[in-house]
Design a protein around this motif. Structure first.
Motif, PDB file in Angstrom:
ATOM      1  N   UNK A   5      51.595  45.318  29.138  1.00  0.00           N
ATOM      2  CA  UNK A   5      52.714  44.445  28.821  1.00  0.00           C
ATOM      3  C   UNK A   5      52.405  42.968  28.909  1.00  0.00           C
ATOM      4  N   UNK A   6      51.179  42.615  29.285  1.00  0.00           N
ATOM      5  CA  UNK A   6      50.796  41.209  29.361  1.00  0.00           C
ATOM      6  C   UNK A   6      51.559  40.449  30.429  1.00  0.00           C
ATOM      7  N   UNK A   7      51.619  39.121  30.267  1.00  0.00           N
ATOM      8  CA  UNK A   7      52.244  38.285  31.292  1.00  0.00           C
ATOM      9  C   UNK A   7      53.755  38.488  31.349  1.00  0.00           C
ATOM     10  N   UNK A   8      54.340  39.113  30.338  1.00  0.00           N
ATOM     11  CA  UNK A   8      55.775  39.360  30.360  1.00  0.00           C
ATOM     12  C   UNK A   8      56.141  40.497  31.302  1.00  0.00           C
ATOM     13  N   UNK A   9      55.150  41.316  31.662  1.00  0.00           N
ATOM     14  CA  UNK A   9      55.375  42.386  32.637  1.00  0.00           C
ATOM     15  C   UNK A   9      55.578  41.753  34.013  1.00  0.00           C
ATOM     16  N   UNK A  10      56.661  42.139  34.691  1.00  0.00           N
ATOM     17  CA  UNK A  10      56.976  41.535  35.978  1.00  0.00           C
ATOM     18  C   UNK A  10      55.856  41.747  37.000  1.00  0.00           C
ATOM     19  N   UNK A  11      55.150  42.884  36.889  1.00  0.00           N
ATOM     20  CA  UNK A  11      54.046  43.155  37.809  1.00  0.00           C
ATOM     21  C   UNK A  11      52.909  42.155  37.596  1.00  0.00           C
ATOM     22  N   UNK A  12      52.553  41.924  36.345  1.00  0.00           N
ATOM     23  CA  UNK A  12      51.497  40.949  36.051  1.00  0.00           C
ATOM     24  C   UNK A  12      51.916  39.539  36.459  1.00  0.00           C
ATOM     25  N   UNK A  13      53.180  39.199  36.219  1.00  0.00           N
ATOM     26  CA  UNK A  13      53.671  37.884  36.619  1.00  0.00           C
ATOM     27  C   UNK A  13      53.623  37.696  38.124  1.00  0.00           C
ATOM     28  N   UNK A  14      54.020  38.731  38.850  1.00  0.00           N
ATOM     29  CA  UNK A  14      53.975  38.670  40.316  1.00  0.00           C
ATOM     30  C   UNK A  14      52.543  38.486  40.806  1.00  0.00           C
ATOM     31  N   UNK A  15      51.617  39.205  40.200  1.00  0.00           N
ATOM     32  CA  UNK A  15      50.208  39.096  40.575  1.00  0.00           C
ATOM     33  C   UNK A  15      49.686  37.685  40.300  1.00  0.00           C
ATOM     34  N   UNK A  16      50.029  37.134  39.150  1.00  0.00           N
ATOM     35  CA  UNK A  16      49.565  35.791  38.797  1.00  0.00           C
ATOM     36  C   UNK A  16      50.083  34.757  39.795  1.00  0.00           C
ATOM     37  N   UNK A  17      51.361  34.832  40.142  1.00  0.00           N
ATOM     38  CA  UNK A  17      51.921  33.880  41.098  1.00  0.00           C
ATOM     39  C   UNK A  17      51.280  34.037  42.476  1.00  0.00           C
ATOM     40  N   UNK A  18      50.969  35.271  42.859  1.00  0.00           N
ATOM     41  CA  UNK A  18      50.293  35.497  44.138  1.00  0.00           C
ATOM     42  C   UNK A  18      48.927  34.824  44.157  1.00  0.00           C
ATOM     43  N   UNK A  19      48.161  35.017  43.095  1.00  0.00           N
ATOM     44  CA  UNK A  19      46.826  34.418  43.013  1.00  0.00           C
ATOM     45  C   UNK A  19      46.916  32.896  43.002  1.00  0.00           C
ATOM     46  N   UNK A  20      47.884  32.348  42.265  1.00  0.00           N
ATOM     47  CA  UNK A  20      48.040  30.889  42.210  1.00  0.00           C
ATOM     48  C   UNK A  20      48.374  30.321  43.581  1.00  0.00           C
ATOM     49  N   UNK A  21      49.244  30.995  44.319  1.00  0.00           N
ATOM     50  CA  UNK A  21      49.558  30.536  45.673  1.00  0.00           C
ATOM     51  C   UNK A  21      48.331  30.609  46.570  1.00  0.00           C
ATOM     52  N   UNK A  22      47.554  31.684  46.431  1.00  0.00           N
ATOM     53  CA  UNK A  22      46.349  31.834  47.243  1.00  0.00           C
ATOM     54  C   UNK A  22      45.350  30.714  46.951  1.00  0.00           C
ATOM     55  N   UNK A  23      45.177  30.382  45.682  1.00  0.00           N
ATOM     56  CA  UNK A  23      44.265  29.295  45.304  1.00  0.00           C
ATOM     57  C   UNK A  23      44.774  27.964  45.851  1.00  0.00           C
ATOM     58  N   UNK A  24      46.076  27.747  45.739  1.00  0.00           N
ATOM     59  CA  UNK A  24      46.658  26.499  46.240  1.00  0.00           C
ATOM     60  C   UNK A  24      46.469  26.387  47.751  1.00  0.00           C
ATOM     61  N   UNK A  25      46.669  27.519  48.456  1.00  0.00           N
ATOM     62  CA  UNK A  25      46.472  27.458  49.909  1.00  0.00           C
ATOM     63  C   UNK A  25      45.020  27.143  50.249  1.00  0.00           C
ATOM     64  N   UNK A  26      44.098  27.678  49.477  1.00  0.00           N
ATOM     65  CA  UNK A  26      42.691  27.357  49.713  1.00  0.00           C
ATOM     66  C   UNK A  26      42.413  25.869  49.585  1.00  0.00           C
ATOM     67  N   UNK A  27      43.221  25.170  48.775  1.00  0.00           N
ATOM     68  CA  UNK A  27      43.049  23.737  48.582  1.00  0.00           C
ATOM     69  C   UNK A  27      43.663  22.919  49.720  1.00  0.00           C
ATOM     70  N   UNK A  28      44.634  23.498  50.454  1.00  0.00           N
ATOM     71  CA  UNK A  28      45.310  22.753  51.519  1.00  0.00           C
ATOM     72  C   UNK A  28      45.052  23.360  52.894  1.00  0.00           C
ATOM     73  N   UNK A  29      44.063  24.253  52.989  1.00  0.00           N
ATOM     74  CA  UNK A  29      43.835  24.982  54.232  1.00  0.00           C
ATOM     75  C   UNK A  29      43.527  24.068  55.409  1.00  0.00           C
ATOM     76  N   UNK A  30      42.966  22.873  55.137  1.00  0.00           N
ATOM     77  CA  UNK A  30      42.599  21.972  56.229  1.00  0.00           C
ATOM     78  C   UNK A  30      43.751  21.064  56.661  1.00  0.00           C
TER      79      UNK A  30
END
Length: 222
Positions: A5-30
């Motif tokens: 279903x691509x990015x319109x699938x709620x599961x894929x969207x949830x996964x993408x937002x999770x990864x984006x938050x994880x990357x952002x936290x890696x940038x502010x971890x200090x």
């Protein structure tokens, strides 16, 4: 995308937002502890739990992710009380993972059925024993029992991942153990102002999030 279903699938969207938050936290971890920093850190794993629930994943997986998120929120704060609360939350998360691996895998019979699994089990046991022996002199007497109990729990998680669940689950468990080992070294062996903390903290996060992501997808994707 791991789900149709691509990015319109709620599961894929949830996964993408999770990864984006994880990357952002890696940038502010200090950065110093703050509400935003806590929300970003915790949110990445909360979304993995939501993803597991959406896709009908095992209840024990959802529980392990939820307990991990609580641990993340605790460890995002300073102080010994917050550290102990985080330790307790992750202890329960590991117990949930052990129960998940044990009930969905082949149990101890599968672990001892192949020499390669026996070798990995012995290596994991030796590694945890070595790490604990290095930490022991640096840990206050009052902290030794909870740390030792935690080491037993994470070793049990690593060993139970060998019960014929596939290499991805084993990799996720080993990544989790590696993250915790570096976290413990940074907490008890390396001074807070030591330059090594600059790479240890983001590495701990990267290994930890990767482990949770791999374990989650192992049980719900394909």
């Amino acid at each position: 995308m791991p789900f149709p279903g691509g990015v319109e699938n709620i599961a894929n969207g949830t996964l993408i937002f999770s990864v984006l938050l994880a990357v952002f936290y890696g940038m502010i971890v200090h950065r110093a502890p703050s509400l935003r920093r806590t929300i970003v850190k915790t949110g990445s794993v909360v979304l993995l739990g939501v993803l597991a629930a959406i896709e009908g994943g095992p209840a024990l997986l959802v529980a392990a992710l939820a307990l991990s998120a609580v641990g993340d929120a605790c460890l995002a704060q300073d102080g010994e009380k917050a550290f102990l609360a985080g330790l307790a939350s992750f202890l329960l998360a590991h117990i949930a993972y052990v129960a998940l691996f044990w009930t969905t895998g082949g149990g101890i019979a599968e672990i001892v059925s192949q020499p390669s699994r026996i070798v990995i089990a012995l290596a994991l046991t030796a590694a945890v024993g070595l790490i604990l022996s290095r930490l022991w002199p640096a840990i206050e007497a009052a902290m030794r029992p909870p740390v030792a109990l935690y080491c037993v729990a994470i070793l049990a998680m690593g060993l139970s991942s060998l019960s014929d669940l596939g290499p991805a689950v084993v990799a996720g468990a080993v990544l989790f153990m590696a993250s915790d080992a570096i976290l413990a070294a940074g907490r008890f062996l390396v001074p807070h102002d030591d330059p090594r903390q600059n790479w240890m903290r983001p590495l701990v996060w990267a290994l930890y999030y990767a482990s949770q992501l791999v374990l989650t997808l192992s049980f719900i994707a394909g």
